[in-house]
Every structure is written in structure tokens, then in C-alpha cells.
Design a protein around this motif. Structure first.
Motif, mmCIF file in Angstrom:
data_model
loop_
_atom_site.group_PDB
_atom_site.id
_atom_site.type_symbol
_atom_site.label_atom_id
_atom_site.label_comp_id
_atom_site.label_asym_id
_atom_site.label_seq_id
_atom_site.Cartn_x
_atom_site.Cartn_y
_atom_site.Cartn_z
ATOM 1 N N LEU A 25 0.823 -1.212 0.000
ATOM 2 C CA LEU A 25 0.000 0.000 0.000
ATOM 3 C C LEU A 25 0.859 1.265 0.000
ATOM 4 C CD1 LEU A 25 -2.864 -1.050 2.422
ATOM 5 C CD2 LEU A 25 -3.062 -0.609 -0.027
ATOM 6 N N VAL A 26 1.927 1.259 0.770
ATOM 7 C CA VAL A 26 2.829 2.415 0.797
ATOM 8 C C VAL A 26 3.512 2.581 -0.557
ATOM 9 C CG1 VAL A 26 4.963 3.326 1.810
ATOM 10 C CG2 VAL A 26 3.184 2.388 3.285
ATOM 11 N N LEU A 27 3.998 1.482 -1.135
ATOM 12 C CA LEU A 27 4.668 1.548 -2.429
ATOM 13 C C LEU A 27 3.705 2.032 -3.517
ATOM 14 C CD1 LEU A 27 7.174 0.887 -4.179
ATOM 15 C CD2 LEU A 27 6.171 -1.372 -4.502
ATOM 16 N N PHE A 28 2.492 1.479 -3.542
ATOM 17 C CA PHE A 28 1.490 1.901 -4.517
ATOM 18 C C PHE A 28 1.159 3.382 -4.329
ATOM 19 C CE2 PHE A 28 -3.027 2.697 -5.419
ATOM 20 C CZ PHE A 28 -3.042 2.434 -6.781
ATOM 21 N N GLY A 29 1.007 3.802 -3.093
ATOM 22 C CA GLY A 29 0.705 5.201 -2.816
ATOM 23 C C GLY A 29 1.815 6.136 -3.260
ATOM 24 N N LEU A 30 3.067 5.750 -2.993
ATOM 25 C CA LEU A 30 4.194 6.601 -3.404
ATOM 26 C C LEU A 30 4.293 6.691 -4.920
ATOM 27 C CD1 LEU A 30 6.945 5.564 -0.831
ATOM 28 C CD2 LEU A 30 5.766 7.763 -1.009
ATOM 29 N N LEU A 31 4.153 5.555 -5.606
ATOM 30 C CA LEU A 31 4.187 5.578 -7.069
ATOM 31 C C LEU A 31 3.030 6.413 -7.627
ATOM 32 C CD1 LEU A 31 5.125 1.863 -7.849
ATOM 33 C CD2 LEU A 31 6.589 3.880 -8.053
ATOM 34 N N GLY A 32 1.854 6.265 -7.030
ATOM 35 C CA GLY A 32 0.707 7.050 -7.463
ATOM 36 C C GLY A 32 0.886 8.525 -7.173
ATOM 37 N N PHE A 33 1.512 8.841 -6.057
ATOM 38 C CA PHE A 33 1.760 10.236 -5.713
ATOM 39 C C PHE A 33 2.653 10.892 -6.761
ATOM 40 C CE2 PHE A 33 4.356 13.473 -3.596
ATOM 41 C CZ PHE A 33 3.361 14.315 -3.117
ATOM 42 N N PHE A 34 3.735 10.210 -7.131
ATOM 43 C CA PHE A 34 4.646 10.781 -8.118
ATOM 44 C C PHE A 34 4.030 10.813 -9.508
ATOM 45 C CE2 PHE A 34 7.899 9.350 -4.937
ATOM 46 C CZ PHE A 34 8.247 10.629 -4.538
ATOM 47 N N ALA A 35 3.194 9.828 -9.829
ATOM 48 C CA ALA A 35 2.562 9.795 -11.154
ATOM 49 C C ALA A 35 1.475 10.856 -11.297
ATOM 50 C CB ALA A 35 1.970 8.408 -11.417
ATOM 51 N N SER A 36 0.823 11.205 -10.186
ATOM 52 C CA SER A 36 -0.299 12.148 -10.271
ATOM 53 C C SER A 36 0.030 13.534 -9.739
ATOM 54 C CB SER A 36 -1.504 11.576 -9.515
ATOM 55 O OG SER A 36 -1.202 11.409 -8.149
ATOM 56 N N THR A 37 1.284 13.805 -9.473
ATOM 57 C CA THR A 37 1.677 15.136 -9.027
ATOM 58 C C THR A 37 1.360 16.149 -10.124
ATOM 59 O OG1 THR A 37 3.426 14.243 -7.654
ATOM 60 C CG2 THR A 37 3.591 16.556 -8.230
ATOM 61 N N GLY A 38 0.708 17.226 -9.760
ATOM 62 C CA GLY A 38 0.310 18.249 -10.714
ATOM 63 C C GLY A 38 -1.129 18.101 -11.178
ATOM 64 N N ASP A 39 -1.730 16.935 -10.951
ATOM 65 C CA ASP A 39 -3.142 16.722 -11.291
ATOM 66 C C ASP A 39 -4.012 17.228 -10.151
ATOM 67 O OD1 ASP A 39 -2.292 15.501 -13.596
ATOM 68 O OD2 ASP A 39 -2.588 13.446 -12.852
ATOM 69 N N PRO A 40 -5.299 17.436 -10.390
ATOM 70 C CA PRO A 40 -6.200 17.805 -9.286
ATOM 71 C C PRO A 40 -6.219 16.717 -8.206
ATOM 72 C CG PRO A 40 -7.283 18.118 -11.402
ATOM 73 C CD PRO A 40 -5.990 17.428 -11.680
ATOM 74 N N PHE A 41 -6.479 17.133 -6.971
ATOM 75 C CA PHE A 41 -6.439 16.207 -5.830
ATOM 76 C C PHE A 41 -7.377 15.023 -6.026
ATOM 77 C CE2 PHE A 41 -7.083 14.960 -1.361
ATOM 78 C CZ PHE A 41 -5.755 14.854 -0.978
ATOM 79 N N PHE A 42 -8.608 15.270 -6.438
ATOM 80 C CA PHE A 42 -9.560 14.203 -6.713
ATOM 81 C C PHE A 42 -9.860 14.124 -8.207
ATOM 82 C CE2 PHE A 42 -10.868 15.039 -2.192
ATOM 83 C CZ PHE A 42 -10.400 13.836 -1.702
ATOM 84 N N GLY A 43 -8.841 14.282 -9.036
ATOM 85 C CA GLY A 43 -9.010 14.272 -10.480
ATOM 86 C C GLY A 43 -9.416 12.907 -11.001
ATOM 87 N N GLN A 44 -10.176 12.918 -12.073
ATOM 88 C CA GLN A 44 -10.637 11.671 -12.681
ATOM 89 C C GLN A 44 -10.021 11.500 -14.059
ATOM 90 O OE1 GLN A 44 -14.901 11.541 -12.577
ATOM 91 N NE2 GLN A 44 -14.962 11.426 -10.367
ATOM 92 N N GLY A 45 -8.726 11.537 -14.110
ATOM 93 C CA GLY A 45 -8.003 11.403 -15.367
ATOM 94 C C GLY A 45 -7.717 9.951 -15.689
ATOM 95 N N ASP A 46 -6.647 9.755 -16.447
ATOM 96 C CA ASP A 46 -6.275 8.400 -16.844
ATOM 97 C C ASP A 46 -4.989 7.944 -16.149
ATOM 98 O OD1 ASP A 46 -4.661 10.174 -18.110
ATOM 99 O OD2 ASP A 46 -4.757 9.220 -20.083
ATOM 100 N N THR A 47 -4.701 8.495 -15.003
ATOM 101 C CA THR A 47 -3.500 8.128 -14.261
ATOM 102 C C THR A 47 -3.606 6.694 -13.755
ATOM 103 O OG1 THR A 47 -3.285 10.408 -13.509
ATOM 104 C CG2 THR A 47 -2.004 8.752 -12.337
ATOM 105 N N GLN A 48 -2.607 5.879 -14.095
ATOM 106 C CA GLN A 48 -2.568 4.492 -13.643
ATOM 107 C C GLN A 48 -1.193 4.172 -13.088
ATOM 108 O OE1 GLN A 48 -3.762 1.632 -16.543
ATOM 109 N NE2 GLN A 48 -5.928 2.021 -16.170
#
Length: 151
Positions: A25-48
Motif C-alpha cells: 500500500l505504501v509503495l502503490f501510494g508513493l508511485l501514485g503520488f509521483f505519477a499524479s503530481t500536478g493533477d487535481p487532488f480528486f481528479g478523474q483522469g487516466d492516471t494508472q
């Protein structure tokens, strides 16, 4: 609970499973944090990340839950049992809520079907880990064995 095993022989394995889930969970969260930096906080984009949909908000939630599970695993003393069980319930609620609102604007965590499946599997494994890693005295173990045989 009288039906929860005390001093189960596979207790170290279940405790390790709980720790690995927290680490994931921590690893997934960190990867997601770096991948979605700059996007809206609750954005509904295509970030995976790792094939699962996420956004900045869900990444931070994953980091917090994973860190709490890891801290509980390190501390032990049956605190990990409580943390694992309640974290599993929380993750189940999030995944079922995400499934209910998957293709709507209410999907604030940008969950995908893959994310819901992974979260449900993680929550079930975490719940199992919480149920089988309880530590107790020899008297509590003996009382559990007697109650188990009566059932």
C-alpha cells in the motif's frame, strides 16, 4: 472473541503477510503520488500505477493506511490484530464504494475495476492476517482449544 485463534502456529506467517500488504500500500501510494503530481487532488483522469487507476487523493490515503498497517506490524502486541482488522474493513468499504460509483462523477478516488479487485483481495488477506495473528498466554490458548473442541 472466543472463536479467534490464540497463538496460532502460523502466526509469524500471517504477521508477515500483514506487513507485506502494508508495504504494498505504501509503495502503490508513493508511485501514485509521483505519477499524479500536478493533477487535481480528486481528479478523474487516466492516471494508472501498477495497472490500477489512482489520483493524488487516493495515493495519499494508500500511503496513510499502509503506514498504519506497517507500524502495527512492527509494534505487535495484538495492536497489529486490531489495526489489520479495522484497516481491512476500511479498505473493503472504499473498494465497494468505488465499485458502486465506478463510472460516475462520484468516483473521487479515480478507481478502476482492477483497483477494486486488488483492494478487495488485499482487504480479505489483511482481515485473515488480523484474525490469525493474535498472541495470548498459555491459559488463553488452552481456553480457545477447549472452546474450539466444543463447537
Amino acid at each position: 472473541m472466543a472463536h479467534t485463534p490464540v497463538n496460532h502456529p502460523a502466526r509469524p506467517i500471517y504477521r508477515a503477510i500483514g506487513g507485506l500488504i502494508g508495504l504494498y500500500l505504501v509503495l502503490f501510494g508513493l508511485l501514485g503520488f509521483f505519477a499524479s503530481t500536478g493533477d487535481p487532488f480528486f481528479g478523474q483522469g487516466d492516471t494508472q500505477v501498477l495497472g490500477q487507476g489512482t489520483n493524488l487523493g487516493f495515493s495519499l490515503v494508500s500511503i496513510v493506511i499502509g503506514a498504519v498497517v506497517l507500524a502495527g506490524t512492527v509494534i505487535g502486541r495484538n495492536l497489529d490484530v486490531l489495526i489489520n482488522q479495522w484497516s481491512a474493513y476500511l479498505i473493503m468499504v472504499v473498494s465497494l464504494g468505488g465499485l458502486a460509483f465506478l463510472r460516475t462523477d462520484a468516483n473521487i478516488f479515480n478507481l478502476s475495476v482492477a483497483t477494486v479487485i486488488v483492494l478487495m483481495l488485499l482487504s480479505l488477506a489483511l482481515l485473515m492476517s488480523g484474525m490469525y495473528s493474535k498472541v495470548g498466554t498459555d491459559e488463553e490458548h488452552e481456553a480457545w482449544q477447549k472452546a474450539r473442541l466444543v463447537l
